[in-house]
Write a protein that holds these residues in place. Structure first.
Motif, PDB file in Angstrom:
ATOM      1  N   PRO A 169       0.816  -1.227   0.000  1.00 14.58           N
ATOM      2  CA  PRO A 169       0.000   0.000   0.000  1.00 14.58           C
ATOM      3  C   PRO A 169       0.849   1.276   0.000  1.00 14.58           C
ATOM      4  N   HIS A 221       2.120   1.794  -3.439  1.00 14.02           N
ATOM      5  CA  HIS A 221       0.980   2.181  -4.270  1.00 14.02           C
ATOM      6  C   HIS A 221       0.659   3.668  -4.079  1.00 14.02           C
ATOM      7  N   THR A 222       0.608   4.094  -2.812  1.00 16.02           N
ATOM      8  CA  THR A 222       0.303   5.490  -2.499  1.00 16.02           C
ATOM      9  C   THR A 222       1.333   6.421  -3.149  1.00 16.02           C
ATOM     10  N   THR A 271       1.043   6.561  -6.920  1.00 15.13           N
ATOM     11  CA  THR A 271      -0.138   7.329  -7.349  1.00 15.13           C
ATOM     12  C   THR A 271       0.113   8.822  -7.169  1.00 15.13           C
ATOM     13  N   TRP A 272       0.768   9.171  -6.091  1.00 15.48           N
ATOM     14  CA  TRP A 272       1.032  10.570  -5.768  1.00 15.48           C
ATOM     15  C   TRP A 272       2.031  11.163  -6.764  1.00 15.48           C
TER      16      TRP A 272
END
Lengths: 193, 365, 365, 193
Positions: free
Chosen positions: B346, B349-350, B353-354
């Motif tokens: 996660p 992933h964060t 995405t950011w």
């Protein structure tokens, strides 16, 4: 206690101490003897006994060298785990009463007393290639290992080894090696060239 | 009172114990009968197995002649045939290889001998490593080199295995798959799960006419060593880029696999559903095995498009992704791996995405 | 009293400290000057180095033309020449490779930069692994594939190394040899011991006309995987038999090497003088490296007579012999290995003498 | 103490307790703030800063892509440690004042202020191929790394990095890559074809 005389009390204490010392000595001696017996047995078993059960080497029985040559056992190496298993398999098949005495009640004087009396090496190989089939009489699929186990129990008047036992495993490996030598495939038929 | 009650109590207690034991015995008998019934029931084949077994002409009868061998050698190779019972065992074995967890089955537990008991994740299926349902072939119908063929493995079973230190029978080798590659538990050696797979593997060996004790190129993995590359170093940075480019499409950007409607389309190569640290896939520093698997079998349909160095880079990268610890590595390693598996994906992933809000941060799950 | 003595005492104490520091400084200067003098002294070459460097036409001069390249390509390949100082560095480097511990030198410590400081055993010499003084050739004069050539290694230095996780310079790679293969300690990166070996390796690269960043077959080890065998299992029982038959003649029945008159004729492959458990030779279960070395380089003069399976069996057996633990394995592993190294060889020797009193129980030491 | 009145003693105790609570609060707050600052800095450095020094990726300077293509850097892979080092080497050679500011006092306005102002990429490659030779002026053998270190100290008016510093290492790796592209051997002469 309180009624005892000082001398008697002292003597009793000494007796108790002596008894305790003696008891300790007995315990220590027994322990040392037991340890020495274990170590001695291990040393004897490994180095002095010469008994095949304590040796990683297979016992060369009559005919093993000829068999080894005829069937090309050396393609799997001159020695090594697989070849040792084949050799043990050879011994099991030819001298079952001697090498699998735990699982057979037949002795040196009974006859037949070895796998080879009923099955040739080739027959074992074909049986291995066509094993794991449904047996209508038993109503279930029977593996090569189970066939071997059943032989011990029936024709050799003996007891059933587990499927992991070298007395079963090494006969399988023996059959596998012969099957390799004959270049058999799965389900090969004995009459097929 | 004191004398009467104990007798009465004793009788009740005894009856209770007997009835519990009897109940367990009855349960065992019921399970046993159920197994026997399952063995007698017709098998619903997976589409892959229906196709494969039809191609290999599996039918009950006194003799078996392999259409595959007939077509290739123009010689009928007559072998001992199979009874109805044998045919069903082979069919069930095929189903197990193709779909271990029964995701294509109407009643997964019954049709797969409750195989999920022996597996920790929800992804593992034998077919992920043993592709082509354990019998991968090139477009020309030739067995694929280094494709972990079950048939070639069966004819070479019982050889000395240095990892376990024993002459490894085919059945125990299957257990290892359950323990490490599936990160699970081992079935009994005589469990139908094991025996049906053996039956299927033996049938494949007959269908392909493999001979005992012969080495075939499709057996195991065609290992890729560093000395088979230009020796520019195995580099997980390059591996990560290649993974994104060639592998992430199916296995997901973090190797967590792709699941659609509860069906695993592509398995996890990292995270809780992947093979564990003690799998033979994962000797991270000196592995020649995972690169060999990748080079010969990946990506499906484009096999052989990755260079040896590519495979080593990807293998090194994948080996460094978080995955479950092995059974022998103790609770600390297990805890650490669990932490990494839960926290890192996660977080990554964060961040991704950011940092790249425009790009889709990852397909799959 | 109380006021005068401290002052006098203080002065003495200060003088003592100053003189100790000055003494250390003087010692450093003396050592430094000695190093400078050694650098200027003519070098007594080992027989192997005298031969090799003469063959490659090493002489001081403004230009260098390699006779080896000239003979093979009939083209003079003019390169920048070497000063007297450079020639001596190359000569010293060659001596270090051929005879690290100075067993052929009149004054071992001076002539080899005190190299024994960096080595624990008495056997290690670079030439044991880097045969042919780091430049092994076949009878036809072609560099031997997989012979750990120093020249080929130099032109491919600086690549990413997954064992250390860095871009590994040639100098740091040499340090690893001292730590693991020689079971010792690392010299400073700028030590003459390291720099002279670099100079020699660079000269070899010039003499053989190797180009930067190219991969040559003689670099590193030509690894041997299980999939390159008939897959009959790596078996240390077979390996032990083969070791007795093919290796024990030189390396001794227990791999402890052969030393005659304080000169190591054949190095130990087990025991206190051997490479340690963390050497790249010794990834015992999945090693492709030691088998590769054996297949290409052993036995000397009969290279290539061992099959891939033979090499893997021997490698597996040798990896299982007792040897020193690596630096990162902690005191318990070290203790255990010490125990095994001290107890097992005499025990095995005794048993073998006892069981086969007729046979000679072992040559060598 | 003994002279104090009970109320005053109670009040003093309460004061002391309050002071202790306050002191504890201050310590905890400071600790929390410091920890937050560290965590915040780490998060900012890794994800928010975009500063090259906190990033494993090389900063693509003008001309890098053209250079990459011309010199065939991609034979070493599109990315990876070695290529990143080459890219950093490229940046160091072309923008020394920016990428090795710790070791040079020359800034953006001084000239020459970069390796490339004196040495072409090819010249660096040839220097690398012929390094590790005796320098009569210095009276000792000088490695390529030492040459680079001397350049920082002299021509760039700066300070000497260690031989392990990326500011030295990546120039060596850059030179090595160019030498590979030119297919140079050891001791290659610049005029030799």
């Amino acid at each position: 206690m309180t009624g005892m005389q000082p001398d008697a009390a002292l003597a009793a204490m000494r007796d108790r101490q002596r008894a305790a010392r003696q008891a300790r000595r007995v315990v220590v001696t027994r322990g040392a003897l037991a340890a020495a017996a274990v170590v001695g047995f291990v040393l004897w078993a490994n180095f002095g006994s010469g008994r095949p059960v304590f040796s990683p080497h297979g016992t060369p029985e009559t005919g093993w060298d000829a068999f080894r040559e005829t069937y090309g056992v050396d393609t799997f190496g001159r020695d090594g785990y697989f070849v040792r298993a084949i050799q043990n398999g050879y011994n099991l098949v030819h001298h079952t009463h001697k090498y699998a005495w735990r699982f057979t009640r037949k002795g040196a004087l009974d006859h037949p007393n070895a796998c080879i009396d009923c099955h040739s090496a080739e027959a074992l190989a074909y049986a291995f290639a066509a094993s794991d089939r449904f047996d209508a009489r038993l109503g279930r699929r029977v593996s090569f290992e189970e066939h071997v186990m059943r032989c011990y129990a029936t024709h050799l008047d003996g007891f059933v080894p587990t499927t992991y036992d070298p007395a079963v495993r090494d006969i399988r490996i023996f059959a596998r090696m012969v099957a390799h030598h004959l270049q058999l495939g799965e389900g090969a038929l004995e009459r097929t060239p | 009172m004191k004398r009467l009650l104990p007798g009465w109590k004793k009788a009740v207690r005894l009856a209770l114990v007997v009835s519990v034991l009897f109940g367990l015995y009855a349960l065992t008998l019921a399970r046993h009968d159920e197994r026997a019934r399952i063995r007698e029931q017709p098998v619903t084949l997976t589409p892959g197995c229906a196709d494969k077994l039809a191609r290999y002409g599996l039918e009950a009868g006194p003799r078996y002649i392999s259409p595959y061998v007939l077509a290739r050698t123009e010689q009928a190779n007559t072998r001992q045939g199979y009874s109805d019972e044998d045919v069903r065992a082979i069919q069930r074995g095929c189903n197990i290889i193709d779909d271990l967890q029964g995701q294509l089955a109407a009643d997964p537990a019954r049709e797969r001998w409750n195989a999920t008991r022996f597996v920790r994740g929800t992804h593992s299926s034998c077919d992920h490593c043993h592709q082509g349902i354990g019998d991968k072939q090139t477009a020309a119908g030739v067995p694929q080199t280094g494709s972990l063929s079950l048939a070639a493995s069966w004819v070479m079973a019982d050889m000395y295995d240095q990892f376990t230190g024993i002459l490894l029978p085919y059945e125990l080798r299957q257990m290892q798959c359950y323990i490490n590659s599936s990160n699970g538990y081992k079935p009994n050696v005589a469990d139908d799960l094991i025996r049906d797979v053996t039956a299927y593997s033996r049938f494949l060996a007959a269908a392909l006419d493999l001979r005992f004790g012969n080495r075939y190129a499709e057996q195991g993995i065609d290992e890729v060593t560093a000395s088979q590359t230009a020796k520019r170093g195995d580099d997980y940075v390059r591996g990560a880029a290649l993974f994104k480019e060639r592998c992430a499409r199916c296995h997901g950007p973090q190797g967590l696999g792709t699941v659609v409607d509860g069906k695993v389309l592509f398995p996890a190569v990292a995270g809780p559903n992947a093979f564990n640290l003690q799998s033979r896939n994962n000797f991270s520093f000196v592995s020649t095995i995972l690169p060999g698997f990748i080079c010969r079998n990946m990506p499906p349909g484009e096999e052989g498009t990755l260079s040896n160095q590519d495979c080593r880079d990807i293998g090194f990268y994948v080996s460094n992704l978080p995955r479950p610890a092995g059974d022998k590595q103790g609770p600390l390693a297990a805890l650490w791996q669990q932490l990494m598996m839960r926290v890192m994906p996660p977080l990554i992933h964060t961040v991704e995405t950011w940092q790249r809000p425009g790009e889709p941060a990852g397909s799959g799950t």
